[in-house]
Scaffold this motif. Structure first.
Motif, mmCIF file in Angstrom:
data_model
loop_
_atom_site.group_PDB
_atom_site.id
_atom_site.type_symbol
_atom_site.label_atom_id
_atom_site.label_comp_id
_atom_site.label_asym_id
_atom_site.label_seq_id
_atom_site.Cartn_x
_atom_site.Cartn_y
_atom_site.Cartn_z
ATOM 1 N N ALA A 125 66.975 119.862 101.897
ATOM 2 C CA ALA A 125 66.272 120.098 100.702
ATOM 3 C C ALA A 125 65.949 118.633 100.167
ATOM 4 O O ALA A 125 66.605 117.807 100.191
ATOM 5 C CB ALA A 125 67.356 120.600 99.681
ATOM 6 N N VAL A 126 64.626 118.682 99.704
ATOM 7 C CA VAL A 126 64.046 117.347 99.227
ATOM 8 C C VAL A 126 64.027 117.504 97.682
ATOM 9 O O VAL A 126 63.062 118.172 97.052
ATOM 10 C CB VAL A 126 62.912 116.881 99.757
ATOM 11 C CG1 VAL A 126 62.378 115.467 99.168
ATOM 12 C CG2 VAL A 126 62.965 117.077 101.356
ATOM 13 N N ALA A 148 61.053 110.781 94.895
ATOM 14 C CA ALA A 148 60.708 109.686 93.924
ATOM 15 C C ALA A 148 61.165 108.597 94.606
ATOM 16 O O ALA A 148 60.527 107.275 94.634
ATOM 17 C CB ALA A 148 61.126 109.881 92.700
ATOM 18 N N TRP A 149 62.475 108.309 95.054
ATOM 19 C CA TRP A 149 63.105 107.122 95.435
ATOM 20 C C TRP A 149 62.470 106.784 96.774
ATOM 21 O O TRP A 149 62.167 105.451 97.014
ATOM 22 C CB TRP A 149 64.562 107.590 95.723
ATOM 23 C CG TRP A 149 65.405 106.448 96.619
ATOM 24 C CD1 TRP A 149 65.863 106.575 97.815
ATOM 25 C CD2 TRP A 149 65.371 105.088 96.393
ATOM 26 N NE1 TRP A 149 66.540 105.733 98.407
ATOM 27 C CE2 TRP A 149 66.233 104.563 97.665
ATOM 28 C CE3 TRP A 149 65.165 104.312 95.478
ATOM 29 C CZ2 TRP A 149 66.540 103.303 97.694
ATOM 30 C CZ3 TRP A 149 65.435 102.977 95.334
ATOM 31 C CH2 TRP A 149 66.066 102.530 96.618
ATOM 32 N N ARG A 150 62.187 107.845 97.691
ATOM 33 C CA ARG A 150 61.274 107.481 98.867
ATOM 34 C C ARG A 150 60.102 106.611 98.597
ATOM 35 O O ARG A 150 59.686 105.690 99.167
ATOM 36 C CB ARG A 150 61.119 108.671 99.750
ATOM 37 C CG ARG A 150 62.273 109.175 100.345
ATOM 38 C CD ARG A 150 61.976 110.354 101.311
ATOM 39 N NE ARG A 150 63.063 110.778 101.840
ATOM 40 C CZ ARG A 150 63.295 111.938 102.402
ATOM 41 N NH1 ARG A 150 62.220 112.941 102.537
ATOM 42 N NH2 ARG A 150 64.398 112.386 102.888
ATOM 43 N N ALA A 192 57.492 96.819 93.542
ATOM 44 C CA ALA A 192 58.631 97.262 92.820
ATOM 45 C C ALA A 192 60.086 96.999 93.305
ATOM 46 O O ALA A 192 60.970 96.667 92.376
ATOM 47 C CB ALA A 192 58.562 98.949 92.717
ATOM 48 N N VAL A 193 60.025 96.850 94.585
ATOM 49 C CA VAL A 193 61.244 96.415 95.154
ATOM 50 C C VAL A 193 61.654 95.153 94.875
ATOM 51 O O VAL A 193 62.635 94.425 94.503
ATOM 52 C CB VAL A 193 61.434 96.727 96.765
ATOM 53 C CG1 VAL A 193 62.524 95.975 97.415
ATOM 54 C CG2 VAL A 193 61.024 98.061 97.139
ATOM 55 N N ASP A 238 54.866 104.840 89.212
ATOM 56 C CA ASP A 238 54.109 105.587 90.245
ATOM 57 C C ASP A 238 55.058 106.389 91.095
ATOM 58 O O ASP A 238 54.578 107.689 91.674
ATOM 59 C CB ASP A 238 53.860 104.248 91.305
ATOM 60 C CG ASP A 238 52.889 103.547 90.646
ATOM 61 O OD1 ASP A 238 52.095 103.872 89.619
ATOM 62 O OD2 ASP A 238 52.770 102.437 91.281
ATOM 63 N N ALA A 239 56.289 106.316 91.092
ATOM 64 C CA ALA A 239 57.221 107.180 91.978
ATOM 65 C C ALA A 239 57.578 108.459 91.153
ATOM 66 O O ALA A 239 57.428 109.490 91.521
ATOM 67 C CB ALA A 239 58.752 106.305 92.220
#
Lengths: 301, 323
Positions: A20-21, A27-29, A37-38, A293-294
């Motif tokens: 399950a996603v 969003a984290w991916r 962002a990182v 964006d995420a």
């Protein structure tokens, strides 16, 4: 409960992945793929660690005055990385300790405005009618003032201190969150799954907290991160104007204002606190944009 | 089979049109205007009509997702419109709804398990294990697998999502299901699967359906009786076979004539509807259909025809049959 006829109409398409996603995981991916962002997250993390471990990192305390000429206004050296100020205090130590104040003020002020703003916004959006009108007009009044001016007015009434600066910053940000959540609630309220929830027989409170809230929270997280950046600048501005942190506290804005007199003699006393402000704010902004964006793919492009 | 489960009398839903600075009422849209019908236990009543004719609104008013302006809805002898909010909430256990858009009607942040479990939670099934077991059972019943429970709606195709929507409606073991265009958002190939599923479930659980659709082919396939709506009014209602073989109302005739026949060589001689649906905010006087009717008479422009029984079990609202 088995139906034989359903055998031939089994599920036609299998999703590729078996696990399950959740929308959060997804969003984290997508956040992880966003390099800027990182970087922003790392900057923020860096300052958070700096704030937590300040006593171990800073070589000196915040107010160790050394008033001999050889210690005052010294240029950066191996002994004093960021130089010393007019009281002979180590600027590096003060900047490190200053991160505690700035992050603290930014975080608390934003939390305060989120809690109050969301409460008002949800009430306005869900119940509508005159309640909505009253609350929305209140937001309009707050927004009609230039925010920093309103903050100055609030601090002037409450008296200058770091705590009052924090309250002022929280108050001026309330309408931003209030309006945001109100508009989200208004649009989520019209979604068909809210009708469905009602048709299933759920109570208003359950619909509000299990269906409306979780679907309204993402833009709050984004806005909250960006607002911390603004709050830090506002705290620095209030500090610069002498309306925030008091004398020995190494608030970055206050440090800038103290350093103004020695701009030509000792620019490092101005440069390093300024750089700290810029980096923290940049970090929060990059992180906030990445989160947007995420979490809110519609905002992309 | 002949017991009446739901009886609707003179149901009206008017939406106010507000305007001006003070938001005063300047008019009203008569979305549902004096509709009466009944549904017998175990049957499927189809409701058809062009978009905007009030068929979806009728469905929502029946469930009191929208409050009716006037009229009564009797479910097993109990008037739903008189129930208090909390009583109505409990009553929803018996009447469930399947929504049109399977992409919008499932909360994107909940897993399938949570979506299906919630009806049980709010209707007082306290045992967690029991709830989980019934969720898994229901997934199998609607043709999904129990391991799908942990997934989120976006991981399913449209047809699968609609199965989840149907499963949600079935969780509380309702007696009546109002299906609001349940297949119109699906691919044609998936439509028949979902329709067959609905038919199988009806046999299995003795369900009664109110099936709202704009596609006459779909309605013919599934319905025992069919009601035709036009501009918020019911113009004809009868058994499905009778309606298709012997339509009485000119609007029904026009609708049936507009069903495409999959034969490109066939030359069709038929009268298609001309003009647009008049605004329900300002419906024509007399018979609402007279502006587009090929058999319009003088009386149609002034007097509104009542829905009367023209043949046994065949009701129509048209002056052509008034003797």
């Amino acid at each position: 409960m088995e139906l034989s006829t359903n055998k031939e109409i089994q599920v036609p398409i299998e999703p590729a992945e078996d696990k399950a996603v959740s929308p959060w995981l997804e969003a984290w991916r997508s956040f992880r793929k966003n390099k800027l962002a990182v970087i922003g997250t790392f900057i923020v993390l860096f300052f958070v660690l700096l704030a937590i471990f300040a006593p171990y990192i800073a070589p000196e305390g915040i107010n160790e005055q050394k008033l001999t000429a050889s210690d005052r206004l010294q240029a950066p050296s191996s002994e004093h990385w960021f130089g010393t100020d007019d009281f002979g205090r180590d600027v590096f130590s003060r900047v490190v300790y200053g991160s505690r104040i700035s992050l603290w003020v930014g975080f608390l002020a934003v939390m305060g405005s989120i809690v109050v703003g969301c409460l008002l916004g949800i009430i306005a959006g869900y119940y509508g009618k005159w309640v909505d009108s009253v609350i929305s007009r209140f937001f309009d009044i707050l927004l009609a003032f230039p925010s920093i001016l309103l903050a100055i007015a609030i601090v002037a009434v409450l008296g200058p201190s770091l705590r009052n600066a924090l309250i002022a910053i929280a108050v001026i940000n309330i309408p931003n969150f209030g309006r945001l959540i109100r508009s989200r609630v208004l649009s989520v309220k019209q979604e068909e799954y809210i009708f469905a929830a009602k048709a299933v027989g759920m109570k208003n409170s359950r619909i509000l907290f299990h269906h409306v809230m979780p679907n309204s929270i993402a833009p709050i997280i984004v806005q909250g991160t960006l607002a911390i950046a603004t709050a830090i600048i506002e705290a620095a501005a209030l500090g610069f104007l002498g309306l925030g942190a008091e004398a020995p506290n190494p608030e970055w804005g206050k440090m800038l204002s103290d350093a103004r007199a020695f701009l030509t003699q000792a620019p490092w006393t101005l440069f390093f606190p300024g750089l700290a402000i810029v980096l923290t704010v940049l970090g929060f902004n990059l992180m906030g944009d990445g989160l947007r964006d995420a979490l809110d793919p519609r905002m992309k492009n | 089979m002949s017991e009446v489960l739901l009886k609707v009398d003179n149901l009206k839903k008017y939406f106010p049109i507000t305007g001006g600075v003070l938001g005063r009422k300047v008019g009203e849209v008569k979305a549902v205007d004096d509709v009466s019908f009944f549904v017998k236990k175990g049957e499927t009543l189809g409701l058809v009509g062009e978009s905007g004719c009030g068929k979806s609104t009728t469905g929502r008013v029946l469930m009191r997702l929208l409050e009716p302006t006037e009229g009564t809805v009797e479910f097993e002898g109990q008037d739903l419109t008189k129930l208090k909010a909390e009583e109505m909430r409990r009553m929803r256990k018996e009447i469930q709804m399947v929504f049109q858009d399977p992409f919008a009607s499932l909360n994107p942040r909940h897993t399938v398990e949570k979506i299906l479990e919630e009806p049980l939670i709010v209707h007082g099934v306290k045992d967690k294990e029991e709830r989980k077991r019934r969720v898994r059972e229901m997934l199998e019943v609607v043709g999904l697998n129990s391991y799908h429970a942990k997934r989120y709606p976006h991981q399913f195709s449209g047809g699968q999502r609609q199965r989840i929507g149907i499963a949600r409606a079935l969780m509380t073991k309702p007696k009546l299901i109002i299906a609001d265009e349940p297949v119109s958002a699906l691919d044609v190939s998936i439509q028949s699967q979902v329709l067959n599923l609905l038919e199988d479930l009806q046999k299995e659980f003795q369900l009664t359906y109110i099936f709202i659709a704009h596609d006459l082919g779909v309605v013919k396939h599934i319905s025992d009786r069919v009601g035709v709506m036009y501009l918020g009014r019911l113009v004809e209602i009868t058994e499905a076979d009778k309606l298709y073989e012997n339509p009485l109302h000119p609007y029904t005739k026009a609708l049936l004539a507009s069903i495409p026949i999959p034969d490109p060589d066939l030359q069709q001689e038929k009268e298609l509807l001309k003009g647009d649906l008049p605004s329900p905010a300002n419906p024509p006087l007399g018979c609402a259909f007279h502006t587009r009717c090929s058999a319009c008479m003088e009386v149609c422009k002034t007097t509104r025809p009542e829905l009367v029984e023209i043949e046994p079990g065949h009701f129509a609202a048209c002056h052509l049959y008034n003797k």
